[in-house]
Design an enzyme around this catalytic site. Structure first.
Site, short mmCIF file in Angstrom:
data_model
loop_
_atom_site.label_atom_id
_atom_site.label_comp_id
_atom_site.label_asym_id
_atom_site.label_seq_id
_atom_site.Cartn_x
_atom_site.Cartn_y
_atom_site.Cartn_z
N LEU A 96 10.09 -20.81 -4.41
CA LEU A 96 9.16 -19.94 -3.68
C LEU A 96 7.80 -20.06 -4.35
CD1 LEU A 96 8.50 -17.39 -1.84
CD2 LEU A 96 9.16 -16.02 -3.83
N ASP A 112 0.83 -1.21 0.00
CA ASP A 112 0.00 0.00 0.00
C ASP A 112 0.86 1.26 0.00
OD1 ASP A 112 -2.43 1.29 -0.05
OD2 ASP A 112 -2.57 1.45 2.13
N HIS A 142 2.02 3.68 -9.16
CA HIS A 142 1.94 2.24 -9.41
C HIS A 142 3.09 1.78 -10.29
CE1 HIS A 142 -1.83 2.23 -7.38
NE2 HIS A 142 -2.37 3.07 -8.24
C1 IPE Z 1 -5.61 -2.73 -0.27
O1 IPE Z 1 -5.25 -1.42 -0.36
C2 IPE Z 1 -5.55 -3.34 -1.62
C3 IPE Z 1 -4.24 -3.51 -2.19
C4 IPE Z 1 -3.10 -3.18 -1.68
C5 IPE Z 1 -4.25 -4.15 -3.47
P1 IPE Z 1 -6.32 -0.24 -0.49
O2 IPE Z 1 -5.52 0.99 -0.54
O3 IPE Z 1 -7.23 -0.51 -1.61
O4 IPE Z 1 -7.12 -0.40 0.86
P2 IPE Z 1 -7.95 0.71 1.65
O5 IPE Z 1 -8.95 1.25 0.71
O6 IPE Z 1 -6.97 1.74 2.08
O7 IPE Z 1 -8.54 -0.04 2.81
C1 IPE Z 2 -1.77 0.19 -3.23
O1 IPE Z 2 -1.52 1.52 -3.30
C2 IPE Z 2 -1.92 -0.40 -4.59
C3 IPE Z 2 -3.30 -0.74 -4.92
C4 IPE Z 2 -4.34 -0.59 -4.17
C5 IPE Z 2 -3.51 -1.27 -6.23
P1 IPE Z 2 -2.70 2.59 -3.26
O2 IPE Z 2 -3.00 2.95 -4.66
O3 IPE Z 2 -3.81 2.12 -2.45
O4 IPE Z 2 -1.94 3.77 -2.57
P2 IPE Z 2 -2.57 4.77 -1.52
O5 IPE Z 2 -3.05 3.95 -0.36
O6 IPE Z 2 -3.69 5.47 -2.22
O7 IPE Z 2 -1.43 5.65 -1.19
MG MG Z 3 -4.22 2.37 -0.45
#
Ligand code: IPE
Ligand code: IPE
Ligand code: MG
Length: 537
Positions: free
Chosen positions: A413, A304, A321
């Site tokens: 792995l 995240d 990303h």
């Molecule tokens: C969880 O992260 C999903 C992934 C890392 C793929 P999100 O950023 O979507 O989760 P919330 O919305 O903060 O709970």
């Molecule tokens: C996690 O990073 C990746 C996915 C959910 C695909 P985020 O895109 O949720 O990043 P934040 O949480 O908005 O910073």
């Molecule tokens: Mg996120």
């Protein structure tokens, strides 16, 4: 274990200690991945190679240990409950093994009774065989209900007297066991290889019962065994039939295991010529030495913070990303270097469809690109995908399945990438699969247990998560692996995903290695020592 519990040369307390020592040694050996004891070595090797979760055997092992103290059963129901506790978990391991080999030992639950009786028959055969060992120790493992029909037999047996009542009881018990072991419909519909194994086991046990019948008074002196000729008559044709059956059906057989961590050489798997070790960390960092019994088997990561990383730099979120890609590779390199068996990464959740099309496209394209010619292609990584195809582009689904197939025999792995994954979605679909199986008559809802649920999940062999790590500072699990992570150790770190590398994974594992996991049990050491131990660190 049964032999250790039964050995006549030692008093009960010592035998109990031997069984306990064996169980502990097995745990250590599992952590080390090898054993100096040949039986444990075979078990450890099989479990690791086939990804079996032996924790379900714990109850059976405890029960075997407690047998040493003696047991009494009022009736067959009590006796049967003990059988189920002690034997069924071992049978289940065998079933998992066959299942993973692609030759499921399908147990039709409308045949559940046959299967239970078969297990009971095996246990009864064992008890009759071991009378000469059990009786002198004061153990009589037949239920009272069976003995009352033969007046005086309990005394006779306890005195070691071969009376008419004893002979009649043994005759009736062997007939009962023979009847329980004869379940012609039980193996119907199974892979022929698995069916031959079960049928052969039944034949061998019936031969054992013949030996019990033939022994007469000698049954109370020593354990009877079928003659070599009787065994050969069963085993020789069974081996031939089994060889034929297995040769006709391709099995998924895992290759040899690679040596334990750290990975120093390329795995000797089938494709060894093409596999290479991970590139070293650019700064020369090496993985920490974690004692084998403190290593997690399965680390799951919520990657995240990509969006915030970009926003912090006034960049569009998709850029975050793209920048996060190398961190994914770093995790895989780090997992290989430290010798982690299972790594699961949360890449796209069922809730992430709420985002802008641009952002979604960037995330899915990055995944797709990695699959086609990413730097992971030639690592010793078995790639798997967890999630649902709905709404995902067809080419992505195709590429995910292709990579799963291409890397299926790799042993280094197991990398599970969760794409279009939602924990509730997974649980709902699993419940639906169970309902479907119940409606088809393959499973009886009255007998559904946690094991059955786990078997109907998309990856039944995925082990429980030991360590769940989330980057980016949020402290929640966001619908990630609710079934597998119920007892996971949680680890939250503030850095955004694009800024982490393999050292963060190693740090997470190092912290995990210091935690005391209890799974609901009382602490191993008194709380005071616990506190002072962690203070001194
Ligand atoms: C969880 O992260 C999903 C992934 C890392 C793929 P999100 O950023 O979507 O989760 P919330 O919305 O903060 O709970
Ligand atoms: C996690 O990073 C990746 C996915 C959910 C695909 P985020 O895109 O949720 O990043 P934040 O949480 O908005 O910073
Ligand atoms: Mg996120």
């Amino acid at each position: 274990m049964d032999d250790l519990a039964d050995q006549r040369d030692a008093p009960p307390a010592e035998r109990e200690a031997r069984v306990e020592a064996w169980t502990h040694a097995l745990q250590d050996d599992l952590a080390a991945g090898t054993s100096t004891d040949p039986v444990r070595h075979a078990l450890v090797d099989t479990a690791l190679r086939w990804h079996l979760d032996l924790s379900s055997l714990r109850g059976a092992m405890t029960s075997t240990r407690e047998d040493v103290r003696g047991r009494r059963f009022a009736d067959w129901d009590q006796w049967r409950a003990w059988c189920t506790e002690e034997v069924v978990p071992w049978v289940d391991q065998l079933r998992h093994l066959f299942e993973q080999a692609g030759a499921p030992m399908t147990l039709r639950l409308d045949r559940h009774k046959d299967y239970e009786q078969f297990v009971d028959g095996a246990q009864l055969t064992d008890i009759l065989t071991d009378l000469s060992t059990d009786l002198p120790q004061g153990d009589l493992l037949l239920p009272h209900e069976a003995l009352v029909a033969f007046p005086g037999v309990e005394d006779d047996l306890r005195q070691g007297r071969w009376s008419p009542a004893t002979a009649a009881l043994i005759g009736e018990m062997t007939a009962l066991a023979r009847q329980w072991l004869t379940q012609p419909a039980m193996t119907r519909g199974m892979h022929p290889g698995a069916a031959i194994v079960l049928d052969t086991v039944a034949c061998l046990m019936r031969a054992q019962l013949d030996a019990v019948d033939a022994a007469g008074p000698a049954l109370l002196e020593r354990a009877p065994r079928p003659t070599l000729v009787a065994r050969a008559r069963i085993l020789a044709p069974a081996r031939l039939r089994a060889r034929l059956a297995w040769s006709l059906t391709p099995l998924t057989v895992p290759g040899p295991r690679r040596p334990s961590a750290p990975l120093s050489a390329v795995s000797p798997a089938a494709e060894s010529t093409a596999l290479r070790p991970p590139p070293p960390h650019p700064g020369g960092a090496r993985p920490p030495q974690i004692p084998a019994d403190r290593m997690p088997a399965h680390v799951a990561v919520i990657m995240d913070g990509n969006g915030r990383w970009a926003q912090q730099r006034d960049l569009p979120r998709p850029q975050g990303h793209r920048t996060g890609g190398p961190a994914v590779h770093e995790m895989i390199y780090g997992a290989l270097e430290i010798g982690l068996p299972h790594l699961t990464l949360y890449a796209f959740s069922t809730e992430n469809w709420k985002r802008d099309t641009d952002e979604i496209t960037t995330i899915l394209d990055a995944i797709r690109h990695d699959l086609d010619d990413g730097p992971l292609r030639d690592l010793d990584v078995r790639q798997r995908w967890l999630g649902h195809p709905d709404k995902l582009p067809d080419e992505l689904v195709h590429a995910l399945r292709r990579e799963e197939h291409r890397t299926r025999n790799r042993t280094g792995l197991t990398l599970t990438v969760c794409i279009n994954y939602g924990g509730r979605d997974e649980i709902t679909r699993t419940a639906a699969a169970l309902a479907q199986a119940a409606r088809a008559g393959d499973i009886d809802p009255r007998f559904i247990g946690e094991d059955d649920f786990a078997r109907h999940m998309p990856h039944p062999d995925m082990p429980d998560v030991d360590l769940l790590w989330r980057t980016g500072g949020e402290q929640r699990t966001s619908n990630f692996l609710p079934w597998h992570a119920t007892y996971a150790e949680l680890h939250f770190t503030p850095r955004y995903w694009p800024d982490v590398d393999r050292r963060d994974l190693w740090q997470a594992i190092t912290e995990y290695s210091r935690r005391q996991r209890r799974h609901g049990a009382a602490p191993l050491i008194p709380a005071r020592d616990d506190a002072s131990a962690s203070l001194s660190r």
